[in-house]
Design a protein around this motif. Structure first.
Motif, PDB file in Angstrom:
ATOM      1  N   UNK A 153     -64.486  27.910  20.792  1.00  0.00           N
ATOM      2  CA  UNK A 153     -64.798  28.249  19.444  1.00  0.00           C
ATOM      3  C   UNK A 153     -63.645  27.585  18.619  1.00  0.00           C
ATOM      4  N   UNK A 154     -64.073  27.536  17.457  1.00  0.00           N
ATOM      5  CA  UNK A 154     -63.119  27.011  16.361  1.00  0.00           C
ATOM      6  C   UNK A 154     -61.752  27.905  16.085  1.00  0.00           C
ATOM      7  N   UNK A 155     -61.870  29.364  16.222  1.00  0.00           N
ATOM      8  CA  UNK A 155     -60.882  30.155  16.290  1.00  0.00           C
ATOM      9  C   UNK A 155     -59.993  30.143  17.371  1.00  0.00           C
ATOM     10  N   UNK A 156     -60.526  30.022  18.565  1.00  0.00           N
ATOM     11  CA  UNK A 156     -59.793  29.702  19.733  1.00  0.00           C
ATOM     12  C   UNK A 156     -58.978  28.505  19.802  1.00  0.00           C
ATOM     13  N   UNK A 157     -59.480  27.499  19.205  1.00  0.00           N
ATOM     14  CA  UNK A 157     -58.867  26.085  18.950  1.00  0.00           C
ATOM     15  C   UNK A 157     -57.640  26.096  18.076  1.00  0.00           C
ATOM     16  N   UNK A 158     -57.848  26.851  17.058  1.00  0.00           N
ATOM     17  CA  UNK A 158     -56.662  26.948  16.172  1.00  0.00           C
ATOM     18  C   UNK A 158     -55.728  27.945  16.876  1.00  0.00           C
ATOM     19  N   UNK A 159     -56.169  29.050  17.678  1.00  0.00           N
ATOM     20  CA  UNK A 159     -55.179  29.717  18.117  1.00  0.00           C
ATOM     21  C   UNK A 159     -54.328  29.081  19.145  1.00  0.00           C
ATOM     22  N   UNK A 160     -55.089  28.245  19.982  1.00  0.00           N
ATOM     23  CA  UNK A 160     -54.046  27.622  20.757  1.00  0.00           C
ATOM     24  C   UNK A 160     -53.210  26.671  20.138  1.00  0.00           C
ATOM     25  N   UNK A 161     -53.605  25.876  19.277  1.00  0.00           N
ATOM     26  CA  UNK A 161     -52.684  25.142  18.279  1.00  0.00           C
ATOM     27  C   UNK A 161     -51.691  25.867  17.804  1.00  0.00           C
ATOM     28  N   UNK A 162     -51.917  26.884  17.153  1.00  0.00           N
ATOM     29  CA  UNK A 162     -50.764  27.634  16.565  1.00  0.00           C
ATOM     30  C   UNK A 162     -49.801  28.260  17.678  1.00  0.00           C
ATOM     31  N   UNK A 163     -50.243  28.055  18.867  1.00  0.00           N
ATOM     32  CA  UNK A 163     -49.291  28.776  20.135  1.00  0.00           C
ATOM     33  C   UNK A 163     -48.456  27.478  20.112  1.00  0.00           C
ATOM     34  N   UNK A 164     -48.963  26.176  20.172  1.00  0.00           N
ATOM     35  CA  UNK A 164     -47.923  25.143  20.294  1.00  0.00           C
ATOM     36  C   UNK A 164     -46.843  25.036  19.038  1.00  0.00           C
ATOM     37  N   UNK A 165     -47.136  25.324  18.033  1.00  0.00           N
ATOM     38  CA  UNK A 165     -46.230  25.537  17.124  1.00  0.00           C
ATOM     39  C   UNK A 165     -45.118  26.914  17.241  1.00  0.00           C
ATOM     40  N   UNK A 166     -45.817  27.799  17.853  1.00  0.00           N
ATOM     41  CA  UNK A 166     -44.859  29.051  18.185  1.00  0.00           C
ATOM     42  C   UNK A 166     -44.004  28.642  19.172  1.00  0.00           C
ATOM     43  N   UNK A 167     -44.453  27.838  20.214  1.00  0.00           N
ATOM     44  CA  UNK A 167     -43.509  27.226  21.001  1.00  0.00           C
ATOM     45  C   UNK A 167     -42.244  26.378  20.755  1.00  0.00           C
ATOM     46  N   UNK A 168     -42.475  25.673  19.735  1.00  0.00           N
ATOM     47  CA  UNK A 168     -41.517  24.991  18.963  1.00  0.00           C
ATOM     48  C   UNK A 168     -40.443  25.689  18.403  1.00  0.00           C
ATOM     49  N   UNK A 169     -40.939  26.771  17.560  1.00  0.00           N
ATOM     50  CA  UNK A 169     -40.274  27.621  16.872  1.00  0.00           C
ATOM     51  C   UNK A 169     -39.449  28.488  17.606  1.00  0.00           C
ATOM     52  N   UNK A 170     -39.744  28.885  18.983  1.00  0.00           N
ATOM     53  CA  UNK A 170     -39.310  29.789  19.919  1.00  0.00           C
ATOM     54  C   UNK A 170     -37.915  28.942  20.393  1.00  0.00           C
ATOM     55  N   UNK A 171     -37.930  27.635  20.798  1.00  0.00           N
ATOM     56  CA  UNK A 171     -36.832  26.803  21.177  1.00  0.00           C
ATOM     57  C   UNK A 171     -35.730  26.962  20.089  1.00  0.00           C
TER      58      UNK A 171
END
Length: 442
Positions: free
Chosen positions: A100-118
């Motif tokens: 779903x759209x919400x699941x897609x956005x949640x996944x992409x925001x996790x990609x961004x969270x990963x960059x911020x974690x580094x």
């Protein structure tokens, strides 16, 4: 071990001239040489394993990291140093269909969270990782790719919510991105770094937090028993309540058996030049330190590093062995000179290859191995493991403790890996797939 490439791919040959190894005074860790017990055993001392160890040790958990070679020996110590968005290759339409759209956005925001974690870890532990670049730029290698970049730009705000800018062909020279390109798109998320310095800094922080790291410590078997899982390490026994598999593209189909045919290693090659002079940079029209890749399916990725060496990488190796390595080195040099003809005389003394890891559904997996209590895994970052591997390790550290994660854990990363067709012969699909991708790139 049951691996789908020949022994050469898992030896020192492919990384013999890796530039990163000359840039960091890596600590050495002793081999495992005794019987013992630990709360959590981690197989693999790359971004995933070391991040998991750091976060577990900080929580007071007894953790032991085991690597058959040394810290950062695999992809974590020989990648291009792109800390960027990514981790999966599934398109938005596929994500919408499955989650779903919400699941897609949640996944992409996790990609961004990963960059911020580094970024957070580098700052917190004072790791001198030679960070540079304001996000990442994709350059169109064909005029017709501009339309796709425009369409992609429309999704960036919804998926990531970060600044982004389209560039016309006439803009590139002023941006210091001269070359055979027809425009581009910059997304302000991510940065370049020295992966060797980064993984060494993480390992040092993990040890200070209480983690134990052992090198030259090969795990030959896992046996689940009532009191935990027993690992055979260098002929010695280590018993653990939980085991994390963090071997990614260097995994084995029988460690554990569930992994068989659920991941597909694919080669990526990198070369690094000597330091370039200002005149040489101007001659090529490349003066930016922005990290960049092109719109090819078998993409090129490149960046000018702080010491003025130029790193150039590409996907596409299919065979292993000394001769295959030489052919891959010749091919990447050919592509480098075609893209930057002004540098045809510039030496590239450093060149190496490593394994990226693909999943059948083109998404990473982080979670418990199905039907294996106490056994966990994180893998398949599709060539973007600096950020996603780090993040996945931290996520596993919480899951192993039985905690509900206080960080994004989208459904797209919880779905167990599907098997590839052809099982142990799955490499056979690669030549045809690559041939199709090469034709599409023309």
């Amino acid at each position: 071990m049951k691996r789908i490439f020949g022994a050469y791919a898992y030896g020192d040959g492919p990384r013999a001239d890796c530039w990163w190894d000359e840039t960091s005074d890596s600590l050495q860790y002793a081999p495992f040489a005794d019987t013992g017990r630990t709360d959590v055993a981690i197989i693999g001392a790359g971004f995933t394993g070391i991040s998991a160890a750091l976060h577990l040790a900080q929580a007071g958990v007894s953790v032991t990291v085991l690597d058959a070679q040394h810290v950062g020996w695999g992809a974590s110590g020989r990648n291009g140093g792109f800390c960027c968005l990514g981790g999966g290759m599934a398109c938005d339409a596929a994500l919408d269909h499955r989650f779903g759209k919400a699941g897609r956005i949640a996944y992409h925001r996790t990609e961004l969270a990963a960059v911020e974690m580094v970024a957070h870890l580098i700052e917190t532990y004072g790791i001198n990782a030679d960070r540079h670049s304001r996000g990442e730029t994709v350059l169109a290698h064909r005029a017709k790719d501009i339309a796709a970049l425009r369409a992609h730009a429309v999704t960036v705000e919804e998926n990531y919510g970060v600044p982004h800018y389209l560039h016309g062909a006439d803009d590139l020279d002023a941006l210091g991105m001269g070359g055979p390109f027809h425009g581009g798109l910059t997304v302000e998320a991510g940065f370049g770094l020295n992966p060797r310095k980064y993984i060494d800094g993480l390992a040092h922080a993990a040890v200070l937090a209480g983690a134990r790291i052992y090198e030259k410590s090969s795990v030959s078997s896992l046996a689940q028993q009532q009191g935990g899982t027993v690992l055979d390490v260098n002929g010695h026994s280590l018993t653990a309540d939980h085991v994390i598999i963090a071997t990614n593209g260097y995994s084995s189909d029988d460690l554990p058996d569930w992994l068989a045919a659920r991941y597909l290693p694919s080669q990526s090659n990198v070369i690094v030049t000597r330091p370039l002079t200002d005149d040489e940079l101007v001659a090529a029209g490349w003066t930016t330190d922005q990290m960049v890749y092109d719109t090819r399916n078998l993409l090129h990725y490149f960046r000018l590093m702080p010491d003025r060496r130029f790193l150039f990488g590409m996907r596409g190796g299919l065979l292993t062995g000394a001769q295959a390595e030489m052919r891959a080195a010749a091919k990447i040099r050919q592509d480098f000179e075609a893209m930057f003809p002004a540098w045809r005389g510039v030496e590239t003394a450093h060149g190496w290859s490593g394994m990226v890891c693909l999943a059948r559904d083109m998404l990473p997996f982080v979670g418990q191995v199905p039907d294996h209590s106490g056994l966990w895994a994180a893998l398949c970052y599709h060539g973007n493991g600096v950020a996603m591997g780090t993040y996945s390790g931290a996520l596993l550290a919480q899951l192993v403790q039985g905690r509900t994660p206080d960080m994004p854990y989208p459904a797209a990363m919880q779905t167990p890996l599907r098997r590839f067709e052809l099982g142990r012969f799955r490499r056979a699909v690669m030549p045809l797939a690559y041939a199709g991708l090469m034709l599409a790139d023309r």
